[in-house]
Scaffold this active site. Structure first.
Site, PDB file in Angstrom:
ATOM      1  N   GLY A  85       0.806  -1.211   0.000  1.00 20.06           N
ATOM      2  CA  GLY A  85       0.000   0.000   0.000  1.00 20.06           C
ATOM      3  C   GLY A  85       0.836   1.258   0.000  1.00 20.06           C
ATOM      4  O   GLY A  85       2.061   1.209  -0.099  1.00 20.06           O
ATOM      5  N   SER A  86       0.144   2.383   0.103  1.00 21.88           N
ATOM      6  CA  SER A  86       0.790   3.688   0.074  1.00 21.88           C
ATOM      7  C   SER A  86       0.829   4.286   1.474  1.00 21.88           C
ATOM      8  O   SER A  86      -0.051   4.022   2.297  1.00 21.88           O
ATOM      9  CB  SER A  86       0.028   4.628  -0.870  1.00 21.88           C
ATOM     10  OG  SER A  86      -0.049   4.073  -2.165  1.00 21.88           O
ATOM     11  N   ASP A 177      11.595 -10.000   6.484  1.00 19.81           N
ATOM     12  CA  ASP A 177      11.823  -9.070   5.379  1.00 19.81           C
ATOM     13  C   ASP A 177      12.746  -7.936   5.835  1.00 19.81           C
ATOM     14  O   ASP A 177      12.465  -6.753   5.627  1.00 19.81           O
ATOM     15  CB  ASP A 177      10.497  -8.506   4.859  1.00 19.81           C
ATOM     16  CG  ASP A 177      10.623  -7.937   3.442  1.00 19.81           C
ATOM     17  OD1 ASP A 177      11.622  -8.258   2.759  1.00 19.81           O
ATOM     18  OD2 ASP A 177       9.723  -7.183   3.024  1.00 19.81           O
TER      19      ASP A 177
END
Length: 365
Positions: A85-86, A177
């Site tokens: 997403g942003s 990650d």
């Protein structure tokens, strides 16, 4: 003579039509029933999720979508965009925030603060952005390369954040990650881990977990080839990030000559030829001035980069080495690149001896 036959036919047609209509009504009623049941089940699921949020500890506040619309001025100022997403800049009262709008359905079910169909995560605003903007060769001329002292501080913050996830939570949490783009920097160059969209929770009595491959090419530990991983996969990624920080380059850089594309392959070559000094960030005079200290940091990174995950340290041990309370392991296997791994891509002691804290994570507000 034809009248009675026509009447019989007409009656039969009406009966057939009535039967078809009844069947149609039954089908429509069944479809509506199924839709209603699905909606009811989804409503109960959402209520259960709401109740689950209520049981979680350490969540200081939740927000409505309308509050976040106002806080971000209708999501006007975009800070960046990632796989999920942003992120938009905003302000809640006196506090600056970063609101991540999750665009992919199903992502962040237990991580988001949301209202029904709007899924948003609210983070503290980290004004200096992500680590990658500060450690790679900078072409924007906005400032000099980071000093050795600052790089040590950032490395220690990352180590403490991972130590907290791996060893101080009720369940072991593997981030999965770890990369410079997921490490955020505040005004004073304190670093915090962010973006837990791929993390995995593991019970304390589990030696490993089988899971589908996740993470970023170039930072994946060799054991991902078997899909059986532990939190030690994070430690491998941490070792790569440390090497990027001290060398000032990406671990996968296709703009370089073929033999220099993979930083970890170059590290393997340089350590075997006693040429680690060649990997020190050449854009920083301060890094060059701390040559021996930087080489010791590389040796700590190599402890984390061993192919056999059992030979890698715990993150609490890494923290102890960084704080000068223990020495790094000297018996290191300097073969860092496993077969078919191409796509997976200490000194300067820190004076603080504080234990790892949740504050080393950039989590939802």
């Amino acid at each position: 003579m034809g009248g009675p036959s026509f009447r019989k036919v007409g009656t039969a047609v009406r009966i057939a039509t009535a039967g078809s209509l009844a069947s149609f009504i039954l089908i429509v009623a069944f479809v509506l029933f199924v839709i209603h049941r699905r909606r009811t089940r989804r409503h109960h699921e959402m209520e259960e999720e709401e109740a689950e949020f209520g049981k979680l500890q350490g969540i200081p506040m939740r927000f409505t979508f309308q509050q976040l619309e106002v806080a971000t001025e209708q999501f006007k100022d975009k800070l960046g965009e990632g796989g999920f997403g942003s992120v938009f800049k905003g302000r809640l009262g006196e506090e600056r925030i970063a609101a991540k709008r999750l665009d992919r359905a199903g992502q962040g079910k237990r991580e988001f603060l949301a209202e029904k169909t709007h899924r948003l995560l609210v983070y503290e605003y980290m004004p200096k952005g992500s680590l990658d903007k500060w450690i790679y060769c900078r072409h924007d001329n906005t400032g000099p390369p980071l000093e050795w002292r600052v790089r040590c501080k950032i490395i220690t913050n990352i180590a403490k954040g991972l130590s907290y996830l791996h060893e101080d939570c009720m369940k072991r949490i593997a981030h999965l990650d770890i990369k410079p783009q997921n490490i955020l920097i505040d005004e004073d160059f304190n670093a915090k881990l962010s973006d837990f969209g791929l993390c995995k929770l593991m019970d304390r009595d589990m030696s490993q977990v089988v899971t589908r491959m996740r993470g970023t090419p170039g930072y994946l530990a060799p054991e991902w080839l078997t899909s059986q991983i532990t939190e030690k996969a994070d430690i491998y990624s941490f070792g790569l990030v440390v090497m990027e920080i001290v060398s000032g380059r990406k671990n996968l850089d296709t703009s370089r000559s073929e033999e220099s594309i993979h930083l970890i392959t170059l590290l393997e070559e340089k350590v075997k030829n006693n040429q680690l000094v060649d990997l020190i960030d050449k854009n920083s005079n301060d890094m060059q001035a701390h040559e021996q200290d930087v080489i010791q940091m590389m040796k700590l990174a190599m402890w984390c980069l061993q192919i056999d995950c059992k030979r890698r340290p715990k993150m609490s041990e890494v923290v102890n080495v960084l704080e000068g309370t223990m020495d790094a392991e000297s018996n290191i296997d300097h073969n860092f690149v496993a077969t078919n791994q191409a796509n997976f891509g200490i000194a300067g002691n820190v004076t603080s001896s504080a234990p790892p804290l949740a504050s080393h994570l950039s989590g939802p507000r």
